[in-house]
Design an enzyme around this catalytic site. Structure first.
Site, PDB file in Angstrom:
ATOM      1  CG  LEU A  32     -12.586  14.606   0.490  1.00 13.76           C
ATOM      2  CD1 LEU A  32     -13.472  15.102   1.629  1.00 13.76           C
ATOM      3  CD2 LEU A  32     -13.454  14.122  -0.667  1.00 13.76           C
ATOM      4  NE  ARG A  74       0.941   7.599   1.632  1.00 15.73           N
ATOM      5  CZ  ARG A  74       0.856   8.454   2.647  1.00 15.73           C
ATOM      6  NH1 ARG A  74       0.031   9.474   2.591  1.00 15.73           N
ATOM      7  NH2 ARG A  74       1.608   8.299   3.724  1.00 15.73           N
ATOM      8  CB  CYS A 105      -1.380   2.132  -8.198  1.00 14.60           C
ATOM      9  SG  CYS A 105       0.192   1.382  -7.764  1.00 14.60           S
ATOM     10  CG  PHE A 142      -1.875  -1.159   1.219  1.00 13.89           C
ATOM     11  CD1 PHE A 142      -3.047  -1.108   0.469  1.00 13.89           C
ATOM     12  CD2 PHE A 142      -1.585  -2.311   1.925  1.00 13.89           C
ATOM     13  CE1 PHE A 142      -3.907  -2.199   0.436  1.00 13.89           C
ATOM     14  CE2 PHE A 142      -2.443  -3.403   1.903  1.00 13.89           C
ATOM     15  CZ  PHE A 142      -3.615  -3.343   1.153  1.00 13.89           C
TER      16      PHE A 142
HETATM   17  P1  NAD Z   1       8.349  -1.312 -11.417  1.00 12.05           P
HETATM   18  O1  NAD Z   1       8.099  -1.372 -12.877  1.00 12.05           O
HETATM   19  O2  NAD Z   1       8.953  -0.083 -10.833  1.00 12.05           O
HETATM   20  O3  NAD Z   1       9.247  -2.541 -10.954  1.00 12.05           O
HETATM   21  C1  NAD Z   1       9.086  -3.830 -11.415  1.00 12.05           C
HETATM   22  C2  NAD Z   1      10.452  -4.458 -11.523  1.00 12.05           C
HETATM   23  O4  NAD Z   1      10.308  -5.833 -11.845  1.00 12.05           O
HETATM   24  C3  NAD Z   1      11.327  -3.847 -12.617  1.00 12.05           C
HETATM   25  O5  NAD Z   1      12.550  -3.436 -12.057  1.00 12.05           O
HETATM   26  C4  NAD Z   1      11.521  -4.987 -13.613  1.00 12.05           C
HETATM   27  O6  NAD Z   1      12.772  -4.968 -14.253  1.00 12.05           O
HETATM   28  C5  NAD Z   1      11.368  -6.195 -12.705  1.00 12.05           C
HETATM   29  N1  NAD Z   1      11.047  -7.437 -13.414  1.00 12.05           N
HETATM   30  C6  NAD Z   1      10.118  -7.612 -14.396  1.00 12.05           C
HETATM   31  N2  NAD Z   1      10.136  -8.912 -14.786  1.00 12.05           N
HETATM   32  C7  NAD Z   1      11.063  -9.543 -14.050  1.00 12.05           C
HETATM   33  C8  NAD Z   1      11.533 -10.874 -13.985  1.00 12.05           C
HETATM   34  N3  NAD Z   1      11.019 -11.813 -14.763  1.00 12.05           N
HETATM   35  N4  NAD Z   1      12.494 -11.170 -13.107  1.00 12.05           N
HETATM   36  C9  NAD Z   1      12.997 -10.235 -12.292  1.00 12.05           C
HETATM   37  N5  NAD Z   1      12.612  -8.952 -12.306  1.00 12.05           N
HETATM   38  C10 NAD Z   1      11.642  -8.605 -13.174  1.00 12.05           C
HETATM   39  O7  NAD Z   1       6.934  -1.596 -10.746  1.00 12.05           O
HETATM   40  P2  NAD Z   1       6.431  -1.136  -9.307  1.00 12.05           P
HETATM   41  O8  NAD Z   1       5.849   0.227  -9.380  1.00 12.05           O
HETATM   42  O9  NAD Z   1       7.477  -1.416  -8.286  1.00 12.05           O
HETATM   43  O10 NAD Z   1       5.208  -2.147  -9.107  1.00 12.05           O
HETATM   44  C11 NAD Z   1       5.410  -3.515  -8.898  1.00 12.05           C
HETATM   45  C12 NAD Z   1       4.100  -4.145  -8.497  1.00 12.05           C
HETATM   46  O11 NAD Z   1       3.634  -3.568  -7.265  1.00 12.05           O
HETATM   47  C13 NAD Z   1       2.958  -3.923  -9.479  1.00 12.05           C
HETATM   48  O12 NAD Z   1       2.133  -5.047  -9.478  1.00 12.05           O
HETATM   49  C14 NAD Z   1       2.217  -2.729  -8.907  1.00 12.05           C
HETATM   50  O13 NAD Z   1       0.866  -2.700  -9.302  1.00 12.05           O
HETATM   51  C15 NAD Z   1       2.339  -2.994  -7.436  1.00 12.05           C
HETATM   52  N6  NAD Z   1       2.278  -1.806  -6.586  1.00 12.05           N
HETATM   53  C16 NAD Z   1       2.909  -0.661  -6.968  1.00 12.05           C
HETATM   54  C17 NAD Z   1       2.857   0.446  -6.149  1.00 12.05           C
HETATM   55  C18 NAD Z   1       3.534   1.735  -6.549  1.00 12.05           C
HETATM   56  O14 NAD Z   1       3.263   2.764  -5.942  1.00 12.05           O
HETATM   57  N7  NAD Z   1       4.410   1.741  -7.538  1.00 12.05           N
HETATM   58  C19 NAD Z   1       2.176   0.391  -4.919  1.00 12.05           C
HETATM   59  C20 NAD Z   1       1.562  -0.806  -4.549  1.00 12.05           C
HETATM   60  C21 NAD Z   1       1.621  -1.908  -5.397  1.00 12.05           C
END
Ligand code: NAD
Length: 452
Positions: free
Chosen positions: A271, A157, A281, A155
């Protein structure tokens, strides 16, 4: 504990460093070798407060590699935090999650116990699918290891990622076996009990209450993440919808928000009327939940409306500029802030992208400034005729209007009189309602806020 975090992007890197900070031995694994190279030099590939400090301070308890095979076998807990981008039909694509699960299963060691959790936001039922995939690979390998799979949605931010990880509201764990819950509780114990000493740059918030570990079944845990993001998106769209009506009847949405936010059933957060939500997200997760519902022939008009209002909100800037300048072709418009929110360099689905593209489409000339996201913006807008300007005053030079898109602190502190003086035509569209309209007017601006 030995922990492996797979996918060290915004979520994974923050998680990996926070776990190292509270005392675990962490391996951060990513398929992006350039990212791993940068991290191994204790530099952060993304802009997020405190990451670089942690990278240099925690060298002894964290290492980074692209090599999963040699790394995960010794980990008691394996966290999957790879991306889940949208498919063309809006559903979340879990191909990276699945390929990681397969690779993990190929790397586990005989006779060991493992807990694998997904922090990636994944479609409902993913934990079950991963369980099946891992078991199947283990059978093929004729390997006997105890593997528990659960859901541990994230969760945090962006812009406050370390803060939210070290001082969370709650930690959600969806697992079928008590043993898995126990391992995850042990992993987070220093956070649950707040027994670590706070980093100097990130003191424990005053009055911070110990976060509960909420345990549930994996399906509900997966759903909690989607419900949380849909609700937050909805809350912003709700106030934005009222902002449009406030403008028409002459009310001030900031006053309305203040008035309703004092009701504890509503609460003041989320708000703030503005140009709407973006980022990696809310857009992706609301579209994924609609795709999921459609598989059941189930309508979710509330979530759909939240998305519609949000899309319309990005168009509001263009309408305001047309109202003030009539014709946009040939006009020069300055954009303050490209990142989807302050304190991040993330441009994924940022409102600025749609606004800039619409302005270019209408023949306007666009100049942009952002305190940290200019390099990413250059990449995104490669080949387009846009001026990327390093100074927030220079960007306004000879412009016909300035549009505040991202509420960075540097813009809140800007000298509006100085800014107006640089312009051909001092029009200010305050897309986040951060300026006092009277101050903007006395600085010489035609001021156009959102819903006021
Ligand atoms: P991101 O794109 O910043 O990071 C994902 C990472 O995974 C990248 O570095 C990529 O190279 C790596 N990756 C992809 N395929 C791979 C593999 N096969 N082996 C190893 N590494 C691999 O994404 P993020 O923003 O960190 O989000 C990741 C997940 O978390 C998503 O599902 C997102 O919805 C969720 N999420 C994101 C946030 C946010 O604020 N960014 C918050 C909560 C949940």
């Amino acid at each position: 504990m030995n922990v492996a975090v797979i996918g060290v992007g915004y979520v994974g890197l923050t998680t990996a460093l926070s776990l190292a900070y509270i005392g675990h031995d962490v391996i951060g694994i990513d398929s992006d070798s350039e990212k791993i190279r940068i991290l191994s030099e204790a530099r952060s590939p993304i802009h997020e407060i405190g990451l670089e400090t942690f990278l240099s301070e925690l060298k002894n308890s964290i290492r980074f590699t692209t090599n999963m095979k040699d790394s995960v076998g010794n980990s008691e807990i394996i966290i999957i935090s790879v991306g889940t981008p949208p498919k063309p039909n809006g559903d979340a694509d879990i191909k990276h999650v699945e390929s990681v699960a397969r690779e993990i299963a190929c790397s586990l060691l005989e006779g060991r116990k493992y807990v694998i959790v997904t922090k990636s936001t994944v479609p409902i039922g993913t934990y079950r699918r991963l369980t099946h995939m891992v078991k199947r690979t283990l059978t093929e390998r004729n390997l006997s290891a105890s593997v528990y799979i659960g859901s541990n949605p994230e969760f945090l931010r962006e812009g406050m990622a370390l803060r939210d990880t070290l001082y969370p509201d709650r930690i959600i764990v969806g697992a079928e076996q008590q043993e898995a819950v126990d391992v995850i509780r042990r992993l987070y114990r220093p956070i649950l009990e707040q027994t670590f000493s706070s980093p100097s740059f990130l003191p424990r918030p005053e009055g911070f209450a110990l976060p509960p570990l909420i345990t549930t079944d994996p399906t509900s845990a997966e759903m909690i993440k989607y419900a949380a993001n849909s609700y937050l998106a909805l809350k912003i769209s709700f106030i934005n919808e009222f902002a449009g009506l406030c403008e028409r009847v002459g009310a001030d949405v900031t006053e309305v928000a203040r008035g309703i936010g004092m009701d504890p059933r509503i609460g003041p957060r989320f708000l703030q009327a503005g140009l709407g939500w973006g980022g990696s997200c809310f857009p992706k997760d609301t579209s994924a939940i609609l795709a999921l519902a459609s598989y059941y022939g189930y309508n979710m008009p509330v979530v759909e409306a939240a998305r519609q209002v949000n899309n319309r909100q990005r168009q509001v800037v263009i309408e305001k500029l047309q109202m003030a300048l009539k014709v946009l072709r040939g006009r020069t418009i300055a954009i303050l802030g490209i990142a989807f929110k302050p304190e991040t360099d993330d441009l994924r689905d940022a409102p600025s992208l749609d606004i800039i593209n619409a302005l270019l489409e209408l023949g306007a000339h666009v100049r942009v400034h952002d305190p940290v996201a200019l390099d990413n913006a250059r990449e995104v807008f490669q080949g387009l005729e846009i001026d990327f300007v390093k100074d927030p005053y220079d960007v306004a030079d000879a412009c016909d209007a300035v549009v505040l898109v991202t509420e960075w602190k540097v813009y809140q502190q800007i000298d509006l009189t100085k800014l107006a003086a640089r312009m051909r035509n001092p029009v200010l569209v305050d897309g986040r309602n951060i300026y006092n309209p009277l101050n903007a007017k006395s600085a010489g601006f035609l001021y156009l806020g959102i819903g006021r």
